[in-house]
Motif scaffolding. Sequence first.
Motif, PDB file in Angstrom:
ATOM      1  N   SER A  79       0.822  -1.208   0.000  1.00 50.06           N
ATOM      2  CA  SER A  79       0.000   0.000   0.000  1.00 50.06           C
ATOM      3  C   SER A  79       0.854   1.256   0.000  1.00 50.06           C
ATOM      4  O   SER A  79       0.480   2.284  -0.576  1.00 50.06           O
ATOM      5  N   VAL A  80       2.045   1.183   0.627  1.00 53.40           N
ATOM      6  CA  VAL A  80       2.958   2.325   0.606  1.00 53.40           C
ATOM      7  C   VAL A  80       3.604   2.464  -0.769  1.00 53.40           C
ATOM      8  O   VAL A  80       3.687   3.564  -1.327  1.00 53.40           O
ATOM      9  N   LEU A  81       4.066   1.351  -1.351  1.00 47.64           N
ATOM     10  CA  LEU A  81       4.663   1.395  -2.689  1.00 47.64           C
ATOM     11  C   LEU A  81       3.675   1.945  -3.712  1.00 47.64           C
ATOM     12  O   LEU A  81       4.074   2.651  -4.650  1.00 47.64           O
ATOM     13  N   ALA A  82       2.399   1.657  -3.512  1.00 46.20           N
ATOM     14  CA  ALA A  82       1.374   2.121  -4.452  1.00 46.20           C
ATOM     15  C   ALA A  82       1.213   3.637  -4.444  1.00 46.20           C
ATOM     16  O   ALA A  82       0.670   4.219  -5.386  1.00 46.20           O
ATOM     17  N   LEU A  83       1.700   4.316  -3.406  1.00 47.64           N
ATOM     18  CA  LEU A  83       1.569   5.771  -3.332  1.00 47.64           C
ATOM     19  C   LEU A  83       2.404   6.486  -4.397  1.00 47.64           C
ATOM     20  O   LEU A  83       2.161   7.658  -4.686  1.00 47.64           O
ATOM     21  N   SER A  84       3.367   5.774  -4.967  1.00 47.56           N
ATOM     22  CA  SER A  84       4.192   6.392  -6.012  1.00 47.56           C
ATOM     23  C   SER A  84       3.391   6.710  -7.269  1.00 47.56           C
ATOM     24  O   SER A  84       3.892   7.390  -8.163  1.00 47.56           O
ATOM     25  N   ARG A  85       2.141   6.233  -7.322  1.00 47.00           N
ATOM     26  CA  ARG A  85       1.287   6.575  -8.466  1.00 47.00           C
ATOM     27  C   ARG A  85       0.899   8.043  -8.464  1.00 47.00           C
ATOM     28  O   ARG A  85       0.514   8.597  -9.499  1.00 47.00           O
ATOM     29  N   TYR A  86       0.994   8.689  -7.294  1.00 44.37           N
ATOM     30  CA  TYR A  86       0.650  10.101  -7.203  1.00 44.37           C
ATOM     31  C   TYR A  86       1.819  10.952  -7.715  1.00 44.37           C
ATOM     32  O   TYR A  86       2.981  10.668  -7.406  1.00 44.37           O
ATOM     33  N   PRO A  87       1.530  12.005  -8.491  1.00 44.59           N
ATOM     34  CA  PRO A  87       2.612  12.886  -8.957  1.00 44.59           C
ATOM     35  C   PRO A  87       3.363  13.512  -7.779  1.00 44.59           C
ATOM     36  O   PRO A  87       2.757  13.951  -6.805  1.00 44.59           O
ATOM     37  N   GLY A  88       4.678  13.502  -7.851  1.00 45.69           N
ATOM     38  CA  GLY A  88       5.490  14.135  -6.825  1.00 45.69           C
ATOM     39  C   GLY A  88       5.712  13.312  -5.580  1.00 45.69           C
ATOM     40  O   GLY A  88       6.370  13.769  -4.645  1.00 45.69           O
ATOM     41  N   VAL A  89       5.186  12.068  -5.520  1.00 42.00           N
ATOM     42  CA  VAL A  89       5.383  11.188  -4.371  1.00 42.00           C
ATOM     43  C   VAL A  89       6.457  10.170  -4.708  1.00 42.00           C
ATOM     44  O   VAL A  89       6.315   9.390  -5.659  1.00 42.00           O
ATOM     45  N   ASN A  90       7.530  10.152  -3.946  1.00 44.14           N
ATOM     46  CA  ASN A  90       8.675   9.288  -4.201  1.00 44.14           C
ATOM     47  C   ASN A  90       8.883   8.354  -3.015  1.00 44.14           C
ATOM     48  O   ASN A  90       9.239   8.800  -1.920  1.00 44.14           O
ATOM     49  N   VAL A  91       8.639   7.059  -3.224  1.00 35.75           N
ATOM     50  CA  VAL A  91       8.848   6.051  -2.183  1.00 35.75           C
ATOM     51  C   VAL A  91      10.273   5.526  -2.333  1.00 35.75           C
ATOM     52  O   VAL A  91      10.577   4.764  -3.254  1.00 35.75           O
ATOM     53  N   VAL A  92      11.147   5.923  -1.422  1.00 36.14           N
ATOM     54  CA  VAL A  92      12.562   5.579  -1.515  1.00 36.14           C
ATOM     55  C   VAL A  92      12.846   4.224  -0.881  1.00 36.14           C
ATOM     56  O   VAL A  92      13.656   3.440  -1.372  1.00 36.14           O
ATOM     57  N   GLY A  93      12.187   3.917   0.229  1.00 34.00           N
ATOM     58  CA  GLY A  93      12.485   2.692   0.961  1.00 34.00           C
ATOM     59  C   GLY A  93      13.644   2.893   1.914  1.00 34.00           C
ATOM     60  O   GLY A  93      13.921   4.010   2.367  1.00 34.00           O
ATOM     61  N   GLU A  94      14.376   1.813   2.210  1.00 33.33           N
ATOM     62  CA  GLU A  94      15.465   1.870   3.196  1.00 33.33           C
ATOM     63  C   GLU A  94      16.712   2.503   2.581  1.00 33.33           C
ATOM     64  O   GLU A  94      17.054   2.241   1.422  1.00 33.33           O
ATOM     65  N   VAL A  95      17.395   3.322   3.369  1.00 40.45           N
ATOM     66  CA  VAL A  95      18.627   3.966   2.925  1.00 40.45           C
ATOM     67  C   VAL A  95      19.695   3.804   4.012  1.00 40.45           C
ATOM     68  O   VAL A  95      19.377   3.610   5.179  1.00 40.45           O
ATOM     69  N   ASP A  96      20.952   3.890   3.614  1.00 37.23           N
ATOM     70  CA  ASP A  96      22.052   3.787   4.572  1.00 37.23           C
ATOM     71  C   ASP A  96      22.209   5.067   5.384  1.00 37.23           C
ATOM     72  O   ASP A  96      22.648   5.031   6.537  1.00 37.23           O
ATOM     73  N   ASP A  97      21.863   6.210   4.778  1.00 37.27           N
ATOM     74  CA  ASP A  97      22.054   7.500   5.439  1.00 37.27           C
ATOM     75  C   ASP A  97      20.854   8.387   5.131  1.00 37.27           C
ATOM     76  O   ASP A  97      20.574   8.687   3.959  1.00 37.27           O
ATOM     77  N   VAL A  98      20.140   8.811   6.180  1.00 40.56           N
ATOM     78  CA  VAL A  98      18.940   9.631   5.966  1.00 40.56           C
ATOM     79  C   VAL A  98      19.263  11.121   5.862  1.00 40.56           C
ATOM     80  O   VAL A  98      18.420  11.912   5.443  1.00 40.56           O
ATOM     81  N   ARG A  99      20.458  11.502   6.238  1.00 37.95           N
ATOM     82  CA  ARG A  99      20.783  12.930   6.279  1.00 37.95           C
ATOM     83  C   ARG A  99      20.578  13.646   4.939  1.00 37.95           C
ATOM     84  O   ARG A  99      20.054  14.765   4.926  1.00 37.95           O
ATOM     85  N   PRO A 100      20.966  13.060   3.788  1.00 36.28           N
ATOM     86  CA  PRO A 100      20.710  13.766   2.527  1.00 36.28           C
ATOM     87  C   PRO A 100      19.234  14.067   2.288  1.00 36.28           C
ATOM     88  O   PRO A 100      18.901  15.090   1.671  1.00 36.28           O
ATOM     89  N   TYR A 101      18.360  13.210   2.784  1.00 38.72           N
ATOM     90  CA  TYR A 101      16.924  13.416   2.583  1.00 38.72           C
ATOM     91  C   TYR A 101      16.406  14.507   3.518  1.00 38.72           C
ATOM     92  O   TYR A 101      15.545  15.308   3.131  1.00 38.72           O
TER      93      TYR A 101
END
Length: 417
Positions: free
Chosen positions: A288-310
Amino acid sequence: MSSLRRILFISPVLPDKNGVGIEKRAWAHLDALKRIGEVDLVLIVRNKPNSRMAAFEDVEHLCRTVRTVYLHQTFLSRTFRFPLVTLILRVLAIGQPKWKLQDDFSDQFRQKKFWDEYSLLFCFRISPFFSIDYLIKPHFLKRTKFVIDFDDFESHAIERQIGGFKRFSGLEQQLISRVELIETRIIEKRALKHSDMVCVCSELDASRLRFLNTASAVHVVPNSYPNLSPLELKGESSVTRILFVGALNYAPNEDAIVYFCNQILPIIRDAHSFDIDITIVGRKPSKSVLALSRYPGVNVVGEVDDVRPYYNQADFVISPIRNGGGTRIKILEALALGRPVVSTTIGAEGLNLRDGVEVLIADTSDGFARACLKLAGNSELRKNLSRNGRLRFLELYEFDNVSRGFADELNGMLLNQ
């Protein structure tokens, strides 16, 4: 402090300073315990911990020994496809451990000489306590202090979650959840009866425990976060960038971001003249979270090694939580990094943050959208919230201060025994 003082730390997760909230809290406890003695860590888990190799190395560096003990599922905990069978088994299992320790470790727990080695038994959360409680004779712990960290008041969180997700579950699942609630309350009462100290992460949960008239000392150990260098404030831009961070397979987080994108984001887009970008960061995004990428401007990144850039790219952070309990370490992370936050009351629950001073609070779709719009269009407000939020973080939630204070509390308890 005697260098020979031994502490047994039992946890359902591997402590990880870079992990999700529960792993970070376990790491904070390990840091505090290491300040007052030598720690033997026992992980009581159902499956092999899916953790970073660096996390294992960090833990081994702090501990005298590290051992993983696996739980075996009993018949009463199985889930069946046939109607009512699972519910009946859950009712029959009330008050009985549904998962049992492997035999060799169970034998150790039944021996008084095992406990004579330890000055302190520290149990993180009630799930491992339920696995060991039936093995320990009360007189074993006469010279061993017993402290349990509830983290949050779990029965309260379950009760709230039942109400929040009622519309998504069938009748049998609702009844099973009610049985789980009853059982959790039973386990909590057992822990309160046997422990010398019970810890929770907020004064709000502490007041709920004190209402039960427990004889155990109730101590607040707030969640904490390292004192990172704050990021530079974002200037004016034609794009407003909003960030959501959290474990995306955790039901309250999943509900929060789906609710935001489906009900709040359209209100913001209708009223905002600039572009809106939403970035969603966190481990194991559900379908249900991955499906949100269907909306314009919504980017589902998932897990990252470093959150600081975001965080660096974000104008502000959202926490539209509607269910669950505890305090949100991700809000502390945002405050530490100097990013303003819009949250629901539940999202900021247990944190001593003032609406309009360190955070913006809103509980309806329209109200949350208005708060986001207010931040998007007012760089001075973003600046003030960032500054005030970081000062509040340094005052109450900075990692070393919290760890040192908790270590002093535990040391005082042990010296007075």
